[in-house]
Write a protein that holds these residues in place. Structure first.
Motif, PDB file in Angstrom:
ATOM      1  N   VAL A 293      58.839  70.970  70.104  1.00 36.83           N
ATOM      2  CA  VAL A 293      59.850  71.700  69.775  1.00 36.83           C
ATOM      3  C   VAL A 293      58.939  73.028  70.080  1.00 36.83           C
ATOM      4  O   VAL A 293      58.395  73.947  69.695  1.00 36.83           O
ATOM      5  N   VAL A 294      57.188  72.674  70.371  1.00 33.41           N
ATOM      6  CA  VAL A 294      56.500  73.910  70.816  1.00 33.41           C
ATOM      7  C   VAL A 294      56.232  74.311  72.205  1.00 33.41           C
ATOM      8  O   VAL A 294      55.977  73.259  72.616  1.00 33.41           O
ATOM      9  N   SER A 295      57.188  74.845  72.627  1.00 34.79           N
ATOM     10  CA  SER A 295      57.743  75.482  73.675  1.00 34.79           C
ATOM     11  C   SER A 295      56.392  76.260  74.821  1.00 34.79           C
ATOM     12  O   SER A 295      56.805  75.893  76.134  1.00 34.79           O
ATOM     13  N   THR A 296      56.019  77.337  74.278  1.00 40.41           N
ATOM     14  CA  THR A 296      55.644  78.569  74.581  1.00 40.41           C
ATOM     15  C   THR A 296      53.884  78.441  74.084  1.00 40.41           C
ATOM     16  O   THR A 296      53.771  78.262  72.966  1.00 40.41           O
ATOM     17  N   LEU A 297      52.892  79.256  74.980  1.00 40.10           N
ATOM     18  CA  LEU A 297      51.966  79.298  74.595  1.00 40.10           C
ATOM     19  C   LEU A 297      52.220  80.137  73.275  1.00 40.10           C
ATOM     20  O   LEU A 297      51.278  79.835  72.230  1.00 40.10           O
ATOM     21  N   ALA A 298      52.943  80.897  73.190  1.00 39.65           N
ATOM     22  CA  ALA A 298      52.592  81.952  72.218  1.00 39.65           C
ATOM     23  C   ALA A 298      52.747  81.182  70.876  1.00 39.65           C
ATOM     24  O   ALA A 298      52.324  81.461  69.561  1.00 39.65           O
ATOM     25  N   GLN A 299      54.143  80.268  70.584  1.00 43.74           N
ATOM     26  CA  GLN A 299      53.848  79.341  69.489  1.00 43.74           C
ATOM     27  C   GLN A 299      53.339  78.666  69.354  1.00 43.74           C
ATOM     28  O   GLN A 299      52.854  78.440  68.296  1.00 43.74           O
ATOM     29  N   ALA A 300      52.454  78.403  69.955  1.00 43.37           N
ATOM     30  CA  ALA A 300      51.577  77.327  70.237  1.00 43.37           C
ATOM     31  C   ALA A 300      50.055  78.386  69.516  1.00 43.37           C
ATOM     32  O   ALA A 300      49.582  77.272  68.378  1.00 43.37           O
TER      33      ALA A 300
END
Length: 283
Positions: free
Chosen positions: A159-166
Motif C-alpha cells: 500500500v506504499v506506492s510512492t517515495l513520499a508515502q514511504a
C-alpha cells in the motif's frame, strides 16, 4: 562465460539473489568470486533453506559483502493473530539479517486486507508495526528500509506506492531505525521522485538503491516483468545521479524478476548483468 568487467568498475555493484535465482547459493557465491563481484543481496527463503549460519559463513569466507536481506514487511493485517505472526516473522528476519552481516532489511509493507478498501488505515498499521520493530532492529544493528512499490501492486502487495508515502512513514522514527529503498522499477514514473530522493538523502534515509528496467508488454500477473538493465525505458545514469546528489554512495543492487532470465544459465545472466551495469550505470 565471460570473465566480465574490471573489478574496479564493479566496486559498487551488488547482484540481488533473485536476479539469478536458478543458481544455488554456493553457485552464486562461486560465480561472484569468479567475476570479481564483491556484493550480494540475499533473500530469506533460499538462505533459510541453506541454513542461515551456513550461508553467513559461505559468503564471509568468500569475502563477499551482503548488502541487503529481502524481505520483511507484510504488516497490514487487521486480525490480531495475523498481526502477531507478522511481527514475529519480522523479528526473525531482523535476526537473520544480523547473522548474515547486513545492516539493511528491505520491507515490502503489505497490501489491503481481504475486504478492505482503506489504504490510509493500512498505512497506519504499518506505522504501528514499525514502532515495535524499529527498536528491535536497532538493538541488532539492522536498519529497516521501506520499499515503495509501483501502484499496480497497491491492492495485494504494498500500500506504499510512492517515495513520499514511504518517507512519511519512515520520518516518524529515527533514521538509523527506519529509512527507504529507492528502486528504479517502482519509482521511475513519478515526477516527484527526484525531490523525494533529495528529501530522503537530507535525512540520511536512503538505505539501499536498487535497479531494474521497465519493459513492455508486462507479463501476465506483472510480478516478473522487471527488465534487464538497458532493455527498457529507464535512464539508469540519471537515477544514479539523483541518489548521489542526495549523498548516497553505497552499493547499487540489481534486482530482476524475469522468467526469461531465469530460464537461462545463471552464470551467464550474472556476467551479462555485471556488463550491463558497467555500460549503463558506471560508464
Amino acid at each position: 562465460m565471460s570473465t566480465g568487467p574490471a573489478r574496479t568498475d564493479l566496486a559498487r555493484f551488488s547482484i540481488n539473489q533473485m536476479t539469478v535465482r536458478q543458481l544455488s547459493l554456493p553457485e552464486l557465491v562461486h560465480t561472484c568470486v569468479q567475476l570479481g563481484v564483491q556484493c550480494v543481496g540475499l533473500w530469506r527463503e533460499p538462505v533459510r533453506s541453506y541454513g542461515v549460519e551456513a550461508a553467513a559463513k559461505l559468503v564471509r569466507d568468500a569475502g563477499l559483502t551482503v548488502t541487503t536481506l529481502c524481505r520483511g514487511g507484510f504488516l497490514t493485517a487487521t486480525e490480531p493473530g495475523e498481526r502477531a505472526a507478522a511481527l514475529a516473522d519480522n523479528r526473525r528476519a531482523i535476526d537473520e539479517a544480523a547473522a548474515l552481516g547486513t545492516d539493511t532489511l528491505v520491507l515490502v509493507s503489505g497490501g489491503l486486507p481481504s475486504g478492505s478498501k482503506d489504504l490510509r488505515a493500512a498505512r497506519e498499521r504499518i506505522a504501528d508495526a514499525l514502532a515495535e520493530l524499529g527498536p528491535y532492529a536497532e538493538e541488532h544493528g539492522v536498519r529497516l528500509a521501506i520499499e515503495p512499490l509501483h501502484p499496480m501492486y497497491a491492492s495485494d502487495r504494498c500500500v506504499v506506492s510512492t517515495l513520499a508515502q514511504a518517507l512519511d512513514l519512515a520520518e516518524r522514527f529515527p533514521a538509523h531505525q527506519v529509512g527507504v529503498t529507492v528502486d528504479t522499477y517502482h519509482l521511475w514514473w513519478d515526477d516527484r521522485a527526484p525531490e523525494q530522493i533529495a528529501r530522503a538523502g537530507a535525512g540520511g534515509r536512503i538505505h539501499t538503491f536498487q535497479l531494474a528496467d521497465w519493459t513492455t508488454p508486462l507479463p501476465e500477473g506483472v510480478l516478473n516483468g522487471r527488465g534487464q538493465i538497458g532493455d527498457g525505458s529507464i535512464d539508469m545514469r540519471e537515477w544514479k545521479g539523483y541518489v548521489e546528489a542526495a549523498g548516497y554512495t553505497g552499493p547499487i543492487e540489481v534486482e530482476l524478476f524475469n522468467e526469461g532470465l531465469w530460464a537461462r544459465d545463471g552464470r551467464e545472466v550474472l556476467a551479462e548483468t555485471a556488463e550491463r551495469f558497467v555500460a549503463h550505470v558506471i560508464r
